[in-house]
Design a protein around this motif. Sequence first.
Motif, PDB file in Angstrom:
ATOM      1  N   ASN A   1      -5.340   5.668 -11.150  1.00 47.95           N
ATOM      2  CA  ASN A   1      -4.314   5.316 -10.162  1.00 47.95           C
ATOM      3  C   ASN A   1      -3.607   4.015 -10.536  1.00 47.95           C
ATOM      4  OD1 ASN A   1      -4.994   7.500  -8.544  1.00 47.95           O
ATOM      5  ND2 ASN A   1      -5.248   6.287  -6.677  1.00 47.95           N
ATOM      6  N   GLU A   2      -4.384   2.962 -10.719  1.00 53.00           N
ATOM      7  CA  GLU A   2      -3.756   1.640 -10.806  1.00 53.00           C
ATOM      8  C   GLU A   2      -3.244   1.266 -12.199  1.00 53.00           C
ATOM      9  OE1 GLU A   2      -2.758   0.117  -8.274  1.00 53.00           O
ATOM     10  OE2 GLU A   2      -3.949   1.070  -6.694  1.00 53.00           O
ATOM     11  N   GLY A   3      -3.980   1.638 -13.246  1.00 55.24           N
ATOM     12  CA  GLY A   3      -3.522   1.306 -14.598  1.00 55.24           C
ATOM     13  C   GLY A   3      -2.187   1.978 -14.900  1.00 55.24           C
ATOM     14  N   PHE A   4      -2.087   3.263 -14.548  1.00 51.21           N
ATOM     15  CA  PHE A   4      -0.829   3.986 -14.759  1.00 51.21           C
ATOM     16  C   PHE A   4       0.290   3.365 -13.927  1.00 51.21           C
ATOM     17  CE2 PHE A   4      -1.425   8.044 -17.132  1.00 51.21           C
ATOM     18  CZ  PHE A   4      -2.740   7.846 -17.495  1.00 51.21           C
ATOM     19  N   THR A   5      -0.077   2.901 -12.728  1.00 50.48           N
ATOM     20  CA  THR A   5       0.951   2.358 -11.836  1.00 50.48           C
ATOM     21  C   THR A   5       1.468   1.012 -12.338  1.00 50.48           C
ATOM     22  OG1 THR A   5       0.041   3.580  -9.989  1.00 50.48           O
ATOM     23  CG2 THR A   5       1.419   1.690  -9.455  1.00 50.48           C
ATOM     24  N   VAL A   6       0.576   0.179 -12.858  1.00 47.75           N
ATOM     25  CA  VAL A   6       1.042  -1.104 -13.407  1.00 47.75           C
ATOM     26  C   VAL A   6       1.951  -0.839 -14.610  1.00 47.75           C
ATOM     27  CG1 VAL A   6       0.364  -3.292 -14.469  1.00 47.75           C
ATOM     28  CG2 VAL A   6      -0.956  -2.384 -12.554  1.00 47.75           C
TER      29      VAL A   6
ATOM     30  N   ALA B   1      -9.191  -2.302 -13.567  1.00 49.04           N
ATOM     31  CA  ALA B   1      -8.467  -1.042 -13.379  1.00 49.04           C
ATOM     32  C   ALA B   1      -6.971  -1.247 -13.596  1.00 49.04           C
ATOM     33  CB  ALA B   1      -8.730  -0.492 -11.977  1.00 49.04           C
ATOM     34  N   TYR B   2      -6.444  -2.327 -13.050  1.00 46.19           N
ATOM     35  CA  TYR B   2      -4.999  -2.596 -13.130  1.00 46.19           C
ATOM     36  C   TYR B   2      -4.590  -3.006 -14.548  1.00 46.19           C
ATOM     37  CZ  TYR B   2      -4.792  -2.766  -7.999  1.00 46.19           C
ATOM     38  OH  TYR B   2      -4.850  -2.449  -6.664  1.00 46.19           O
ATOM     39  N   ASP B   3      -5.202  -4.081 -15.027  1.00 50.00           N
ATOM     40  CA  ASP B   3      -4.652  -4.738 -16.207  1.00 50.00           C
ATOM     41  C   ASP B   3      -5.233  -4.217 -17.518  1.00 50.00           C
ATOM     42  OD1 ASP B   3      -3.055  -6.222 -14.501  1.00 50.00           O
ATOM     43  OD2 ASP B   3      -4.596  -7.746 -14.212  1.00 50.00           O
TER      44      ASP B   3
ATOM     45  N   MET C   1       0.868  -1.182   0.000  1.00 48.45           N
ATOM     46  CA  MET C   1       0.000   0.000   0.000  1.00 48.45           C
ATOM     47  C   MET C   1       0.900   1.226   0.000  1.00 48.45           C
ATOM     48  SD  MET C   1      -2.968   1.388  -0.005  1.00 48.45           S
ATOM     49  CE  MET C   1      -3.054   3.171  -0.139  1.00 48.45           C
ATOM     50  N   GLU C   2       0.630   2.093  -0.971  1.00 45.94           N
ATOM     51  CA  GLU C   2       1.544   3.189  -1.299  1.00 45.94           C
ATOM     52  C   GLU C   2       1.478   4.384  -0.353  1.00 45.94           C
ATOM     53  OE1 GLU C   2      -1.156   2.130  -2.941  1.00 45.94           O
ATOM     54  OE2 GLU C   2      -2.228   3.751  -3.951  1.00 45.94           O
ATOM     55  N   ASN C   3       1.396   4.183   0.953  1.00 46.37           N
ATOM     56  CA  ASN C   3       1.328   5.326   1.853  1.00 46.37           C
ATOM     57  C   ASN C   3       2.570   6.199   1.649  1.00 46.37           C
ATOM     58  OD1 ASN C   3      -1.156   4.473   3.010  1.00 46.37           O
ATOM     59  ND2 ASN C   3      -0.014   2.899   4.121  1.00 46.37           N
TER      60      ASN C   3
ATOM     61  N   ALA D   1       8.329  -2.007  -6.738  1.00 51.89           N
ATOM     62  CA  ALA D   1       8.347  -1.101  -7.903  1.00 51.89           C
ATOM     63  C   ALA D   1       6.966  -0.497  -8.106  1.00 51.89           C
ATOM     64  CB  ALA D   1       8.787  -1.865  -9.152  1.00 51.89           C
ATOM     65  N   HIS D   2       5.939  -1.306  -7.914  1.00 55.80           N
ATOM     66  CA  HIS D   2       4.559  -0.838  -8.069  1.00 55.80           C
ATOM     67  C   HIS D   2       4.247   0.269  -7.055  1.00 55.80           C
ATOM     68  CE1 HIS D   2       0.179  -1.450  -8.940  1.00 55.80           C
ATOM     69  NE2 HIS D   2       0.072  -1.043  -7.679  1.00 55.80           N
ATOM     70  N   GLU D   3       4.524   0.016  -5.797  1.00 52.36           N
ATOM     71  CA  GLU D   3       4.189   1.023  -4.766  1.00 52.36           C
ATOM     72  C   GLU D   3       5.025   2.292  -4.949  1.00 52.36           C
ATOM     73  OE1 GLU D   3       1.507   0.192  -3.628  1.00 52.36           O
ATOM     74  OE2 GLU D   3       1.642  -1.980  -3.880  1.00 52.36           O
ATOM     75  N   LEU D   4       6.268   2.133  -5.364  1.00 55.77           N
ATOM     76  CA  LEU D   4       7.106   3.300  -5.657  1.00 55.77           C
ATOM     77  C   LEU D   4       6.488   4.108  -6.802  1.00 55.77           C
ATOM     78  CD1 LEU D   4       9.721   5.000  -5.467  1.00 55.77           C
ATOM     79  CD2 LEU D   4      10.786   3.335  -7.025  1.00 55.77           C
ATOM     80  N   ALA D   5       6.025   3.423  -7.827  1.00 64.32           N
ATOM     81  CA  ALA D   5       5.420   4.103  -8.981  1.00 64.32           C
ATOM     82  C   ALA D   5       4.213   4.946  -8.553  1.00 64.32           C
ATOM     83  CB  ALA D   5       5.010   3.082 -10.041  1.00 64.32           C
ATOM     84  N   HIS D   6       3.490   4.485  -7.536  1.00 68.39           N
ATOM     85  CA  HIS D   6       2.360   5.272  -7.030  1.00 68.39           C
ATOM     86  C   HIS D   6       2.791   6.647  -6.499  1.00 68.39           C
ATOM     87  CE1 HIS D   6      -1.296   2.929  -7.338  1.00 68.39           C
ATOM     88  NE2 HIS D   6      -0.802   1.883  -6.705  1.00 68.39           N
ATOM     89  N   SER D   7       4.068   6.823  -6.202  1.00 74.40           N
ATOM     90  CA  SER D   7       4.530   8.144  -5.756  1.00 74.40           C
ATOM     91  C   SER D   7       4.260   9.188  -6.825  1.00 74.40           C
ATOM     92  CB  SER D   7       6.032   8.119  -5.450  1.00 74.40           C
ATOM     93  OG  SER D   7       6.325   7.088  -4.544  1.00 74.40           O
TER      94      SER D   7
HETATM   95 ZN    ZN Z   1      -1.495  -0.118  -6.798  1.00 71.86          ZN
END
Ligand code: ZN
Length: 624
Positions: A339-344, A404-406, A292-294, A316-322
């Motif tokens: 949020n999630e599509g861009f992050t994946v 949302a993710y994929d 979780m990208e807190n 890498a995924h949670e870092l990308a959420h930054s």
């Molecule tokens: Zn995510």
Amino acid sequence: MNIKNTVLVVIVAIFMISCAATKKTVKKEGMKVLKYVEEPHSHAQPNEVVITHLNLDIDVNFDEEVISGTATYDITNNNEATEIILDAKNLVIEKVQADGKDTKFSLGAYDESLGQALTIEITKDTKKITVFYQTTDKTEAVQWLTPQQTQDKTQPFLFTQGQAILTRTWIPIQDSPQIRITYNATVRVPKELMAVMSAENPKEKSVNGEYHFKMAQKIPPYLMALAVGDIAYKAVSDRTGIYAENSMVDAVQEEFSEMENMMVAAENLYGKYVWDQFDVIVLPPSFPFGGMENPRLTFATPTLIAGDKSLTSVIAHELAHSWSGNLVTNATWDDFWLNEGFTVYFENRIMEALYGKERADMLGLIARQDLDEEVKGFKDAPENTHLKLNLKGRNPDEGMTSIAYDKGFMFLKTLENVAGRENFDVFLKNYFQTNAFSTITTEKFVKYLNENLLEKHSLSFNTDEWIYSPGVPSNAYDIKSDKFEKVKKTIKSILKTNKVDASVAKDWTTQEWVYFIRNFPEDITPAQMTVIDNAFDLTNSTNSHKAMVWYEQAITHNYKGNNVDVKIEEFLIRVGRRWYVSTLYTAFAKAGKTEEGLAIYKKARANYHSITMNTVDATLGYKK
Ligand code: ZN
Ligand code: BES
């Protein structure tokens, strides 16, 4: 009517219309009436009055399992309003003050997912409000863990999970992703424990158990987070590091030793990391997510600690959420794919930068396979496969699917292919810069895309089909992987000869293992699975992802070798990561073995966070 009168009437009419128009624009511009879009999952009316800063002062009482204290907000009144509305769910509100004086408040009707509106009387000049409150035993964000539920087994532990709409269960707040606040916090905990937040953090325990936090950048409320436990810090680089229970710190530091390299790769792609520090805390195994990208402090599951850095794509995924999520935030949960599509997609690019294209393509193909399965699963409710959702009247958790993710990832991957990587990277970098510290709706994104990528390079693209229609458009970029082709051949040859040449798998990555296990034919027999298990000892794998997909196949195909049943039960009782456990309980249900699943669930349920409980309750039709 004569000409003169007509002219007069027209003049008067024009005068009146223009007055009305002027009044309206003044109201719009001067009072920022329409800054926030309508939000189905929050009671807040930020166009009227909005919070801008939080000062939190709380005690964490492990004996009573209660968090209590005050939340003081700086507010901006946009419309001379005489009340401000916060979200609150299952909290006890003791009293409320406006600029230090007691004021009236009321709690509205209770909604199962949204909670209650907390309406507070203010004047048009009120600058601060303070809510005195306590959590209750129904507070869903917080999981209180006994020492037995931790790795070291000596001290209790606590963590919170805010996304999507649970922050309101531990802090009364305007709980919409459109809100952005800075915060300070004072948190008092038992002095044997350390507290950390999504903020500037201590690296050592304090003497008296009191901790002070500061988050200087504006963040949405779903990123408010707290963890308390007997933990220690180890640096990985001068701006990255890890927190974990004492017996795990060295292993965690080693597992995540690539964090700085990931940061460098991410910054090279889409611009400077603006949150200064990037740390990860490894929580006890009941944590309901992989990560979780807190902000400044990603929360992570211990199931990532495989001993060989093979599951670090989650970091890498949670870092990308930054960038995608924390810096540019979905305006509502209907826009969750932003949020999630861009992050994946971004995660995939970081992995490519560190480990090469072959690895990234494998990750991409697994995403594609997950997407196709999710679309199949929604064949009776195809509107759930649109990128832009309509979750009004539903719990936003229902929109948090692989779509949302994929599908989000495939959309961006396809765009990248059409625009060319160089153009696409320029576009994304500007997107993050232009929209930094603000929120974005799907519609605003489409406009931005048209103006800054498609029109600029004279490209045509079926954006609307991707976003507003079900399924996967036929122009989806065709990801290919030689490695996976080889894996498929291996499966075929094993099933044909009943023999395994274990050397082919010597250098397999987690992705190859997962692809191998998930692509067994539907009619694979327990005897064939025995041959495979004897060669690879999958039942005893220490890689949690590999083990999980193997257990799924064991349940689906009635494989019982190597005491796999015992392993599955042990795994489901220890681990609370929602994706893993819900995959396994779903396998039980699909195989007509709901009773078997329920028997395990009854032993495991008390160990799970409310988020995992809610999902599995529904999967198994569990009644309390
Ligand atoms: Zn995510
Ligand atoms: N932000 C999500 C977790 C989340 C989503 C929490 C929706 C609450 C509601 C996080 O970034 C995430 O996606 N985690 C994934 C890992 C990822 C590699 C796909 C997970 O937990 O599995």
